[in-house]
Design an enzyme around this catalytic site. Sequence first.
Site, short mmCIF file in Angstrom:
data_model
loop_
_atom_site.label_atom_id
_atom_site.label_comp_id
_atom_site.label_asym_id
_atom_site.label_seq_id
_atom_site.Cartn_x
_atom_site.Cartn_y
_atom_site.Cartn_z
N GLN A 26 2.46 -17.17 36.95
CA GLN A 26 3.64 -17.19 36.08
C GLN A 26 4.13 -18.63 35.88
O GLN A 26 4.26 -19.38 36.85
CB GLN A 26 4.77 -16.36 36.68
CG GLN A 26 5.92 -16.21 35.71
CD GLN A 26 7.15 -15.60 36.34
OE1 GLN A 26 7.70 -16.14 37.29
NE2 GLN A 26 7.59 -14.47 35.81
N CYS B 58 14.37 -16.26 35.22
CA CYS B 58 14.88 -16.95 36.41
C CYS B 58 16.35 -17.36 36.22
O CYS B 58 16.69 -18.02 35.24
CB CYS B 58 14.02 -18.18 36.71
SG CYS B 58 14.62 -19.06 38.16
N LYS C 59 8.07 -12.09 31.19
CA LYS C 59 9.00 -11.41 32.10
C LYS C 59 10.40 -11.88 31.76
O LYS C 59 10.67 -13.08 31.74
CB LYS C 59 8.63 -11.77 33.54
CG LYS C 59 9.71 -11.51 34.57
CD LYS C 59 9.57 -10.13 35.18
CE LYS C 59 10.70 -9.79 36.12
NZ LYS C 59 10.95 -10.74 37.17
N ASN D 115 11.64 -2.94 35.54
CA ASN D 115 11.82 -3.61 36.83
C ASN D 115 13.30 -3.58 37.24
O ASN D 115 14.18 -3.72 36.42
CB ASN D 115 11.31 -5.05 36.72
CG ASN D 115 11.69 -5.92 37.90
OD1 ASN D 115 12.39 -6.92 37.75
ND2 ASN D 115 11.25 -5.55 39.08
N GLY D 116 13.49 -3.43 38.55
CA GLY D 116 14.83 -3.51 39.12
C GLY D 116 15.14 -2.34 40.03
O GLY D 116 15.11 -1.19 39.61
N ASP D 117 15.36 -2.66 41.32
CA ASP D 117 15.84 -1.67 42.29
C ASP D 117 14.84 -0.55 42.59
O ASP D 117 15.26 0.55 42.99
CB ASP D 117 17.18 -1.05 41.86
CG ASP D 117 18.27 -2.08 41.68
OD1 ASP D 117 18.11 -3.21 42.20
OD2 ASP D 117 19.28 -1.78 41.02
N ARG E 195 11.57 -6.77 45.53
CA ARG E 195 12.12 -6.77 46.89
C ARG E 195 11.71 -5.55 47.71
O ARG E 195 11.59 -5.63 48.93
CB ARG E 195 13.65 -6.89 46.83
CG ARG E 195 14.11 -8.25 46.32
CD ARG E 195 15.58 -8.25 46.00
NE ARG E 195 15.88 -7.30 44.91
CZ ARG E 195 17.09 -7.04 44.47
NH1 ARG E 195 18.13 -7.64 45.02
NH2 ARG E 195 17.27 -6.18 43.48
C1 LIG Z 1 13.41 -14.30 46.43
C2 LIG Z 1 13.06 -13.87 45.04
C3 LIG Z 1 12.16 -14.63 44.29
C4 LIG Z 1 11.83 -14.24 42.99
N1 LIG Z 1 10.94 -14.98 42.27
C5 LIG Z 1 10.60 -14.59 41.02
C6 LIG Z 1 9.64 -15.31 40.27
O1 LIG Z 1 9.08 -16.32 40.71
N2 LIG Z 1 9.35 -14.87 39.03
C7 LIG Z 1 9.95 -13.74 38.50
O2 LIG Z 1 9.65 -13.37 37.36
N3 LIG Z 1 10.85 -13.04 39.18
C8 LIG Z 1 11.17 -13.44 40.43
N4 LIG Z 1 12.10 -12.71 41.13
C9 LIG Z 1 12.73 -11.54 40.49
C10 LIG Z 1 11.94 -10.28 40.75
O3 LIG Z 1 10.66 -10.37 40.16
C11 LIG Z 1 12.63 -9.05 40.17
O4 LIG Z 1 12.78 -9.20 38.79
C12 LIG Z 1 14.01 -8.79 40.78
O5 LIG Z 1 14.04 -9.05 42.17
C13 LIG Z 1 14.45 -7.34 40.52
O6 LIG Z 1 13.49 -6.44 41.03
P1 LIG Z 1 13.67 -5.70 42.47
O7 LIG Z 1 14.99 -4.99 42.41
O8 LIG Z 1 12.46 -4.79 42.55
O9 LIG Z 1 13.69 -6.76 43.51
C14 LIG Z 1 12.43 -13.08 42.42
C15 LIG Z 1 13.33 -12.33 43.18
C16 LIG Z 1 13.65 -12.70 44.47
C17 LIG Z 1 14.64 -11.87 45.26
#
Ligand SMILES: Cc1cc2nc3c(=O)[nH]c(=O)nc-3n(C[C@H](O)[C@H](O)[C@H](O)COP(=O)(O)O)c2cc1C
Length: 295
Positions: free
Chosen positions: A37, A67, A107, A169-171, A194
Site C-alpha cells: 500500500q 490514513c 482504501k 471494513n470496520g469493527d 484489529r
Molecule cells: C495500528 C493501526 C495501523 C493501521 N495501518 C493502516 C495502514 O497502514 N493502511 C491502512 O489502509 N489502514 C491502516 N489501518 C486501518 C485499518 O486498516 C482499518 O481500516 C481500521 O482499523 C478499521 O478496521 P478494524 O475495525 O477491523 O480495525 C491501521 C489501523 C491501526 C489500528
Amino acid sequence: MRFAFLEMVSAEALMRDVPQTLSFMQTLPEDRPVGAQLVGCDPGVMGEAAAKVEAMGFDLVDLNLGCPVPKVVSKGGGSMLLREPHTAQHIFTRVVRAVKRIPVTVKMRLGFSDPSGREAMRIARLAQECGVDAIAVHGRTRVQGYSGSADYEAIRRVKEAVTIPVIGNGDVVDGASATRLRRVSGCDGVMVARGALGHPWIYRTIEAALAGCPAPAAPTLAERKQVVLRHIELQTRYELRPLGHLRRIICWYFTNLPGVAEFRDRIHRAQSIEEMRSLVDSFQPCAHAMTPVSA
Ligand SMILES: Cc1cc2nc3c(=O)[nH]c(=O)nc-3n(C[C@H](O)[C@H](O)[C@H](O)COP(=O)(O)O)c2cc1C
C-alpha cells in the site's frame, strides 16, 4: 479467497530506496497473494512507486486514502485526498497507467468529516472511471478516528454508487460482525484489521460464518503457543530490534485467558527473546483467576 496488504509505505520513500521502507516490504512466499500500500499525494511519484511495487513482485497495489495521522494529512496524503478529488483523480490515472499486470485498489474512509459517505461515493466513482479495480471502505470518517462504530449503512451507499467490487471494513471481530457487515452493506468482501491482532484464527471463523457453517473450534492453548513461537521466530528474523514489538504482540495472543495479567507483566520485564520464548512455553492459564475465558 483471502489476501493481505502490508502496512502503508510512503511512495516518495520507496522511490528513494529508504532502507526502513524496504525492510517493511519484506514478505515470505506463504504471504501471497499480498499487496503493498502506497501513501502520498504526488501523482507522478505515486505512479512511479506503483510501477516499482509491481516490479517487486507484489500481487496488488493499494492506494491509501484513509490514513488519519496528522503527519500524513498535513502533507496532503491519506484521508486528506478525500477532500481533494482532482488530485485523487490524477493519482488514480497515473497509477493505473503505470501498472501493467496487477490490480490497483483504493482504501478509503467514508469521508474527511462528513459521515454520510458522500465524499467516499465521489472518490469511488472517480476511481472506477480511472480504471481502479476495487475499493475498500472503512465505515468511519477521518474526524471520527477510531471512535464510535463503523457505519455499515454508509458503506452500502458507497457500494451502490459503483459497479467495481467494494470491500467493507470496520469493527469486524468475529463471524457475527462479518455477517452483519456483509448483510447491511452488501459488500463483496470483508477486510479485518484489529480483530486479527493475536487472533489469526478469525479468518477461518469468518469464512465459516459467511458460508453458513458452524463455528470452528476455538484454538487450543497448544495451538496458540505454536503460532506465537512462530511469530517470535519471524519477528526476530526480520526485525532489527524486535523486543519492543514482541512485548505487545505476544500478549495479544493470550488476551482474556485467566492469569494473563501476571504473564503480561513478566513479558514486559523480559530482557531477551529466549526469556520470552520460555515464558510462552511455560504459560498456563491459572484456574482460580477471575478473568473469564473466551475463544
Ligand atoms: C495500528 C493501526 C495501523 C493501521 N495501518 C493502516 C495502514 O497502514 N493502511 C491502512 O489502509 N489502514 C491502516 N489501518 C486501518 C485499518 O486498516 C482499518 O481500516 C481500521 O482499523 C478499521 O478496521 P478494524 O475495525 O477491523 O480495525 C491501521 C489501523 C491501526 C489500528
